[in-house]
Write a protein that holds these residues in place. Sequence first.
Motif, mmCIF file in Angstrom:
data_model
loop_
_atom_site.group_PDB
_atom_site.id
_atom_site.type_symbol
_atom_site.label_atom_id
_atom_site.label_comp_id
_atom_site.label_asym_id
_atom_site.label_seq_id
_atom_site.Cartn_x
_atom_site.Cartn_y
_atom_site.Cartn_z
ATOM 1 N N LEU A 35 0.802 -0.796 -0.063
ATOM 2 C CA LEU A 35 0.216 0.098 -0.122
ATOM 3 C C LEU A 35 0.984 0.981 -0.126
ATOM 4 O O LEU A 35 0.828 2.332 -1.035
ATOM 5 N N VAL A 36 2.093 1.004 0.298
ATOM 6 C CA VAL A 36 2.765 2.065 0.901
ATOM 7 C C VAL A 36 3.494 2.687 -0.649
ATOM 8 O O VAL A 36 3.860 4.280 -0.777
ATOM 9 N N LEU A 37 3.876 1.311 -1.269
ATOM 10 C CA LEU A 37 4.336 1.190 -2.590
ATOM 11 C C LEU A 37 3.892 2.137 -3.803
ATOM 12 O O LEU A 37 4.444 2.807 -5.140
ATOM 13 N N GLN A 38 2.859 1.505 -3.344
ATOM 14 C CA GLN A 38 1.758 2.088 -5.157
ATOM 15 C C GLN A 38 2.112 3.632 -4.574
ATOM 16 O O GLN A 38 1.121 3.804 -5.635
ATOM 17 N N MET A 46 6.053 -1.224 -9.889
ATOM 18 C CA MET A 46 5.329 -1.930 -9.540
ATOM 19 C C MET A 46 5.820 -3.602 -9.835
ATOM 20 O O MET A 46 6.683 -4.317 -8.900
ATOM 21 N N GLY A 47 5.807 -4.033 -11.054
ATOM 22 C CA GLY A 47 6.146 -4.884 -11.342
ATOM 23 C C GLY A 47 7.803 -5.989 -11.732
ATOM 24 O O GLY A 47 8.083 -6.222 -11.248
ATOM 25 N N ILE A 48 8.239 -4.072 -12.040
ATOM 26 C CA ILE A 48 9.727 -4.604 -11.914
ATOM 27 C C ILE A 48 10.258 -4.669 -10.134
ATOM 28 O O ILE A 48 11.347 -5.872 -9.930
ATOM 29 N N ILE A 50 8.575 -5.440 -7.918
ATOM 30 C CA ILE A 50 8.199 -7.713 -7.757
ATOM 31 C C ILE A 50 8.695 -8.906 -8.651
ATOM 32 O O ILE A 50 9.369 -9.401 -8.010
ATOM 33 N N ALA A 51 9.525 -8.126 -9.237
ATOM 34 C CA ALA A 51 9.979 -9.399 -10.253
ATOM 35 C C ALA A 51 12.164 -9.577 -9.568
ATOM 36 O O ALA A 51 12.599 -10.664 -9.864
ATOM 37 N N VAL A 52 12.440 -8.203 -9.341
ATOM 38 C CA VAL A 52 13.250 -7.787 -8.666
ATOM 39 C C VAL A 52 13.246 -8.720 -7.480
ATOM 40 O O VAL A 52 14.365 -9.109 -7.195
ATOM 41 N N SER A 53 12.407 -8.468 -6.331
ATOM 42 C CA SER A 53 12.806 -9.238 -5.469
ATOM 43 C C SER A 53 11.470 -11.076 -5.163
ATOM 44 O O SER A 53 12.285 -11.543 -4.299
ATOM 45 N N ILE A 54 11.478 -11.031 -6.058
ATOM 46 C CA ILE A 54 11.609 -12.650 -6.766
ATOM 47 C C ILE A 54 13.078 -13.405 -6.634
ATOM 48 O O ILE A 54 13.619 -13.879 -6.130
ATOM 49 N N VAL A 55 13.887 -12.849 -7.035
ATOM 50 C CA VAL A 55 14.991 -13.125 -7.485
ATOM 51 C C VAL A 55 16.105 -12.678 -6.530
ATOM 52 O O VAL A 55 16.797 -13.792 -5.937
ATOM 53 N N VAL A 56 15.931 -11.689 -5.630
ATOM 54 C CA VAL A 56 16.764 -10.788 -4.798
ATOM 55 C C VAL A 56 15.846 -11.808 -3.511
ATOM 56 O O VAL A 56 17.565 -12.537 -2.392
ATOM 57 N N GLY A 57 14.698 -12.430 -3.203
ATOM 58 C CA GLY A 57 14.868 -13.288 -2.468
ATOM 59 C C GLY A 57 14.731 -14.243 -2.582
ATOM 60 O O GLY A 57 14.758 -15.174 -1.618
ATOM 61 N N TRP A 58 15.115 -15.212 -3.076
ATOM 62 C CA TRP A 58 15.453 -16.253 -3.812
ATOM 63 C C TRP A 58 16.311 -17.006 -3.231
ATOM 64 O O TRP A 58 17.482 -17.187 -2.633
ATOM 65 N N ILE A 59 17.656 -15.917 -3.332
ATOM 66 C CA ILE A 59 19.359 -14.858 -2.924
ATOM 67 C C ILE A 59 18.611 -15.802 -1.395
ATOM 68 O O ILE A 59 19.729 -15.879 -1.246
ATOM 69 N N ALA A 60 18.556 -14.608 -1.330
ATOM 70 C CA ALA A 60 18.552 -13.913 0.549
ATOM 71 C C ALA A 60 17.753 -14.823 1.000
ATOM 72 O O ALA A 60 17.734 -16.307 2.171
ATOM 73 N N CYS A 61 16.677 -16.190 0.525
ATOM 74 C CA CYS A 61 16.586 -17.383 1.368
ATOM 75 C C CYS A 61 17.208 -18.887 1.784
ATOM 76 O O CYS A 61 17.412 -19.382 2.462
ATOM 77 N N THR A 62 18.195 -18.678 0.471
ATOM 78 C CA THR A 62 18.464 -19.659 -0.273
ATOM 79 C C THR A 62 20.303 -18.878 1.539
ATOM 80 O O THR A 62 20.829 -20.520 1.448
ATOM 81 N N VAL A 63 20.493 -18.335 1.174
ATOM 82 C CA VAL A 63 21.513 -17.569 2.541
ATOM 83 C C VAL A 63 21.055 -18.159 3.611
ATOM 84 O O VAL A 63 21.573 -18.637 4.743
ATOM 85 N N VAL A 81 5.587 -12.299 1.738
ATOM 86 C CA VAL A 81 5.908 -10.491 1.136
ATOM 87 C C VAL A 81 5.454 -10.766 -0.068
ATOM 88 O O VAL A 81 4.812 -9.782 -1.042
ATOM 89 N N VAL A 82 6.268 -11.088 -0.771
ATOM 90 C CA VAL A 82 6.184 -11.386 -2.393
ATOM 91 C C VAL A 82 5.211 -11.863 -3.006
ATOM 92 O O VAL A 82 4.352 -10.799 -3.623
ATOM 93 N N ALA A 83 4.823 -12.907 -2.290
ATOM 94 C CA ALA A 83 3.310 -13.480 -2.867
ATOM 95 C C ALA A 83 2.313 -12.915 -2.630
ATOM 96 O O ALA A 83 1.487 -12.651 -3.966
ATOM 97 N N ILE A 84 2.463 -11.963 -1.962
ATOM 98 C CA ILE A 84 1.178 -11.238 -1.657
ATOM 99 C C ILE A 84 1.154 -10.036 -2.625
ATOM 100 O O ILE A 84 0.258 -8.898 -2.430
ATOM 101 N N TRP A 85 2.164 -9.264 -2.433
ATOM 102 C CA TRP A 85 2.476 -8.238 -3.562
ATOM 103 C C TRP A 85 1.810 -8.746 -5.277
ATOM 104 O O TRP A 85 0.806 -7.684 -5.582
ATOM 105 N N ILE A 86 2.525 -9.384 -5.391
ATOM 106 C CA ILE A 86 1.999 -10.211 -6.669
ATOM 107 C C ILE A 86 0.199 -10.252 -6.599
ATOM 108 O O ILE A 86 -0.669 -10.131 -7.671
ATOM 109 N N VAL A 87 -0.365 -10.670 -5.331
ATOM 110 C CA VAL A 87 -1.523 -10.882 -5.244
ATOM 111 C C VAL A 87 -2.576 -9.831 -5.678
ATOM 112 O O VAL A 87 -3.394 -9.374 -6.257
ATOM 113 N N LEU A 88 -1.749 -8.506 -4.885
ATOM 114 C CA LEU A 88 -2.291 -7.030 -4.271
ATOM 115 C C LEU A 88 -2.279 -6.659 -6.884
ATOM 116 O O LEU A 88 -3.505 -5.498 -6.575
#
Length: 156
Positions: A35-38, A46-48, A50-63, A81-88
């Motif tokens: 809601l703040v970002l929008q 916002m799509g960009i 989200i896309a970057v957040s998926i890749v960064v999230g993958w790395i962050a979750c792995t580490v 976080v990323v999933a609810i962003w996609i939904v909204l």
Amino acid sequence: MFSNPLHLIALGFGSGLSRVAPGTVGTAWGWLAFLVLQLWLTQAQMGIVIAVSIVVGWIACTVTAKNMRVADPGSIVWDEVVAIWIVLWLAMPMGFWGQLVAFGLFRFFDAVKPNPVKWADQCFKGFGWRGGFGIMFDDLVAAFCTLLVIAVWRWI
């Protein structure tokens, strides 16, 4: 959490450290952050994000999972976080009650894990890049299921 910036991201900027329902708290933090970002971002931007957040999230979750020595710790909530962003992002515009329904549907699919979310949760297990992707993948499938229910609801 502050020992590595990737931990900060994976733990949802601290929302995943909640002692009660960290996934729900992380999802709520994601909702508020969306809601703040929008307010400042266009749909495309916002799509960009989200896309970057998926890749960064993958790395962050792995580490973070590797450093915690737990394959899929409950305190890692960047996937929620990323999933609810996609939904909204895809379901907006909606008023508060529509957003609350979207939140509830997503939490249902993420927590109960009916198929195909259960299948997605079992696909990628363990440590390393595969495990980091697995942390994210079942929530992306839960987001898809949520959007499918919203689409049918709007169609009826």
